[in-house]
Design a protein around this motif. Structure first.
Motif, PDB file in Angstrom:
ATOM      1  N   GLY A   1       0.737  -1.127  -0.037  1.00 28.94           N
ATOM      2  CA  GLY A   1      -0.041   0.003  -0.029  1.00 28.94           C
ATOM      3  C   GLY A   1       0.914   1.211  -0.091  1.00 28.94           C
ATOM      4  N   TYR A   2       2.097   1.050  -0.284  1.00 30.75           N
ATOM      5  CA  TYR A   2       2.980   2.311  -0.086  1.00 30.75           C
ATOM      6  C   TYR A   2       2.601   3.013  -1.259  1.00 30.75           C
TER       7      TYR A   2
ATOM      8  N   ARG B   1       1.496  -1.995  -4.607  1.00 36.58           N
ATOM      9  CA  ARG B   1       0.224  -2.509  -4.255  1.00 36.58           C
ATOM     10  C   ARG B   1       0.629  -3.649  -3.023  1.00 36.58           C
TER      11      ARG B   1
END
Length: 278
Positions: free
Chosen positions: A50-51, A98
């Motif tokens: 999620g970065y 992701r």
């Protein structure tokens, strides 16, 4: 010499450090080597799932090889064993991961991000995306004086700087290949062992081994039972090779004696464990 001679360190022996890459807050990294004068560094960055980063440009070249996971730059997807070279001051709309990723990364200066691209960037130096799975082996060992490798290895050119001649390339060698002569290069040679194991005059390297070798340091011969995949960079100009007459026999079981700065030497005091053989 701005960077110390490292020959070699297993990346597995280095600690993860949090928030040590200015342009990549919220990540962990292993710093393989750093130029204290310019801020240039080689590192492995671990991105969490999620970065995400917004629009920015870096005041350094960013060259990377994805070891595992996924990242996306400007919507271009990079999975395992993909490569890019993004020039300094190149505008970027986004940077994200992701699933999370582990990425071998080379920065040409302190990696500071800013919103304004300023004077623009040199598009000639952009390599947007290369995937090893394309299975293209188009490099020329002869151009670097490495003709002896042509029968037992393959080379893939990833980038060649249009002004300096610096080169980044992959080398894949066959199992049981072994060399016979020592060699020197007039520029810095940097490499990371992506897979396999490699026996040389200073010991046996496993996947994850990293080297920053100063100009004209004599090294080799090398050999590998397993075959190897390595990513190489020349720093300071094009890579050429000066061969030396055989002055030491190759051995599959060399003594463990890596060359390391004082702060890293304790981490490699003993040979790194070999993976179990099936």
């Amino acid at each position: 010499m701005a960077r110390p001679h490292i020959e070699w360190i297993q990346a597995q022996a280095l600690p993860w450090q949090r928030d040590v890459i200015p342009a990549r807050p919220g990540t962990e990294a292993k710093v393989l080597s750093r130029d204290e004068a310019t801020g240039a560094l080689t590192c492995i960055i671990r991105y969490p799932a999620g970065y995400a980063r917004g629009a920015e440009c870096l005041q350094a070249d960013e060259e990377f090889w994805v070891l595992d996971g996924d990242i996306a730059v400007d919507g271009v997807a990079y999975g395992e064993h993909t490569y890019a070279h993004l020039p300094r001051a190149m505008p970027r709309s986004s940077f994200a991961s992701r699933q999370g990723a582990t990425v071998l990364t080379f920065f040409s200066a302190t990696p500071v991000a800013q919103a304004d691209a300023g004077t623009g960037y040199d598009a000639r130096r952009l390599v947007r995306r290369i995937a090893a799975a394309d299975n293209i082996w188009d490099g020329d060992f002869a151009s670097m004086g490495l003709q002896s490798m042509q029968a037992t290895a393959r080379m893939r050119t990833l980038r060649k700087d249009p002004d300096t001649g610096e080169i980044t390339y992959l080398t894949a060698t066959m199992p049981f290949r072994q060399g016979e002569r020592s060699e020197r290069h007039p520029v810095v040679q940097e490499f990371f062992l992506l897979s396999g194991e490699l026996a040389g005059e200073l010991g046996v390297m496993q996947a994850g081994a990293y080297c920053w070798r100063p100009p004209m340091f004599k090294h080799a011969p090398y050999g590998s039972w397993t075959g190897t995949l390595l990513i190489f960079r020349s720093v300071g100009g094009p890579q050429t090779t000066e061969w030396e007459d055989p002055d030491q026999p190759f051995t599959w079981t060399p003594a463990h004696k890596p060359i390391l700065p004082a702060d890293l030497a304790p981490l490699m005091a003993r040979p790194w464990p070999r993976p179990p053989r099936c």
